[in-house]
Design a protein around this motif. Structure first.
Motif, PDB file in Angstrom:
ATOM      1  N   ASP A 251       0.988  -1.502   0.104  1.00 35.08           N
ATOM      2  CA  ASP A 251      -0.163   0.124  -0.081  1.00 35.08           C
ATOM      3  C   ASP A 251       1.123   1.085  -0.027  1.00 35.08           C
ATOM      4  O   ASP A 251       2.240   1.531   0.602  1.00 35.08           O
ATOM      5  CB  ASP A 251      -1.160   0.237   1.265  1.00 35.08           C
TER       6      ASP A 251
ATOM      7  N   ARG B 292      -4.677   7.476  -0.851  1.00 37.79           N
ATOM      8  CA  ARG B 292      -4.285   6.306  -0.193  1.00 37.79           C
ATOM      9  C   ARG B 292      -4.317   5.520  -1.461  1.00 37.79           C
ATOM     10  O   ARG B 292      -5.844   5.747  -2.213  1.00 37.79           O
ATOM     11  CB  ARG B 292      -4.308   5.378   0.656  1.00 37.79           C
TER      12      ARG B 292
ATOM     13  N   SER C  37       0.328  12.743  -1.045  1.00 41.23           N
ATOM     14  CA  SER C  37      -0.174  13.642  -0.818  1.00 41.23           C
ATOM     15  C   SER C  37       0.142  14.563  -1.695  1.00 41.23           C
ATOM     16  O   SER C  37       1.177  14.739  -2.478  1.00 41.23           O
ATOM     17  CB  SER C  37       1.139  13.607   0.858  1.00 41.23           C
TER      18      SER C  37
ATOM     19  N   THR D  40       0.564   5.545   0.813  1.00 41.62           N
ATOM     20  CA  THR D  40      -0.134   7.033   0.647  1.00 41.62           C
ATOM     21  C   THR D  40       0.801   8.287  -0.392  1.00 41.62           C
ATOM     22  O   THR D  40       1.901   8.653  -0.239  1.00 41.62           O
ATOM     23  CB  THR D  40      -0.058   7.552   1.603  1.00 41.62           C
TER      24      THR D  40
ATOM     25  N   VAL E 225      -5.090  14.323   0.684  1.00 41.13           N
ATOM     26  CA  VAL E 225      -4.225  12.980   1.038  1.00 41.13           C
ATOM     27  C   VAL E 225      -4.909  11.673   0.364  1.00 41.13           C
ATOM     28  O   VAL E 225      -6.502  11.652   0.228  1.00 41.13           O
ATOM     29  CB  VAL E 225      -3.768  13.208   2.064  1.00 41.13           C
TER      30      VAL E 225
END
Length: 367
Positions: A106, A167, A110, A108, A165
């Motif tokens: 996974d 994911r 931003s 993330t 943000v």
């Protein structure tokens, strides 16, 4: 009153948990040296935004020129690029230990610029690098954004969570494996999550008892080294066996932790005080404003007037002194403070005063 009950409940809970302490698995109290996550970082572009991307951001324009040039598209230098459906982003992820090429992790994403939202965007292919500068994964995919942002022409804006943000589950593919020393030495080392000499010694004793010999040795308050077989399959089975062993952890040092922002006080077990006398008093001043009406008699020719009237009331509470005997626990202190009606903030002041006087036999930690 509710906070007082919370403090007393936490204290009772800590005492009960100490008396009913159970053994913990080695898996839960320690980690194997070298078996850890590694952080990855990358820089890329999110496209397909509905006018919520970067506006007038220099590095976004520069990134787009560089990307287009790689695909044979040359943008004249005097042509300004201002795509509001593109956002420059940073991508970070944790690479698990023993992750093999082809596995997915996974990530993330931003925003780095002034993009209002990344909702609906897609991340273009981005390399993720480790601290050594090597590429360990490649990221790409559609973002899942939990936030929402809506703005009007008059400058009004409503935001839910953080829309800048997002994911991407399984959004990166591992390309390189991180080497670790798990199978390269004659020993494996267990590192305790909470340093404690007693726990380290008990861990050593539990392993030696299970193996029937002096195979483990405590190196310090954190690390315990254990002799391990060299063959990979045998070492895995060996570690699997050790992780299930149960050890009674050592009791923590006596501590009182005070959160000055929320007023929360957590009192550990084995906290005691030396003989001391504590006095606590409060002075309450109440000023009541009222209006007095002066009205003339029926035959008079005067006018009705009003005049302010102030009433001053001073109240000082009594019975605010209590004595603490030697060896008194914090449970007795809490009960004494609650009996005289002091607030949690008053308890903090009392604890600090006891610490300054050398009567508190514990660490006082204010966060």
């Amino acid at each position: 009153m509710i906070r007082k009950l919370i403090i007393a409940s936490l204290l009772c809970l800590g005492t009960l948990s100490s008396n009913l302490a159970q053994a913990e698995r080695i898996k839960d109290m320690a980690a194997i040296a070298g078996v850890r996550d590694n952080q990855l970082l990358g820089y890329g572009l999110v496209v397909g935004l509905d006018g919520t991307g970067d506006s007038s951001t220099a590095f976004t324009e520069q990134s787009m020129r560089s990307m287009l040039s790689q695909y044979g598209v040359t943008v004249p230098p005097d042509t300004k690029i201002d795509p509001k459906n593109v956002a420059a982003v940073s991508i970070h992820a944790n690479l698990p230990p023993f992750a093999k090429p082809g596995q997915a992790i996974d990530i993330t994403v931003s925003s780095l610029g002034n993009a209002k939202s990344l909702r609906g965007g897609s991340l273009l292919m981005t390399p993720l690098r480790g601290a050594d500068g090597q590429v360990y994964a490649i990221a790409q995919g559609n973002l899942v954004v939990g936030g929402l942002g809506i703005s009007g022409n008059d400058g009004s804006r409503i935001a839910i969570n953080v829309p800048s943000v997002g994911r991407i589950p399984n959004g990166a593919t591992v390309e390189r494996m991180v080497q670790n020393p798990f199978g390269e030495t004659d020993h494996i080392v267990f590192n305790l999550h909470s340093p404690d000499f007693t726990t380290a010694k008990r861990l050593e004793q539990a392993i030696n008892k299970a193996l029937g010999g002096p195979e483990a040795s405590a190196m310090d308050a954190v690390s315990v080294a254990v002799k391990a077989p060299k063959a990979a399959d045998q070492r895995v089975a060996f570690v699997s066996f050790l992780e299930t062993l149960e050890v009674d952890p050592g009791e923590a040092a006596a501590k009182v932790i005070v959160n000055s922002r929320t007023g929360t006080i957590v009192i550990g077990n084995h906290v005691q005080v030396e003989p001391a006398a504590v006095t606590h008093g409060s002075l309450t001043v109440t000023i009541t404003e009222d209006v007095a009406i002066s009205q003339p008699n029926a035959l008079g020719e005067g006018e009705t007037v009003t005049a302010p009237v102030s009433t001053l009331n001073v109240q000082q509470d009594t019975n605010r002194m209590f004595k603490l005997e030697k060896g008194v626990t914090l449970n007795d202190i809490v009960q004494a403070v609650n009996m005289v009606g002091a607030a949690p903030g008053d308890l903090v002041a009392i604890l600090e005063a006891l610490k300054q006087a050398g009567a508190l036999r514990a660490q006082l930690i204010v966060i």
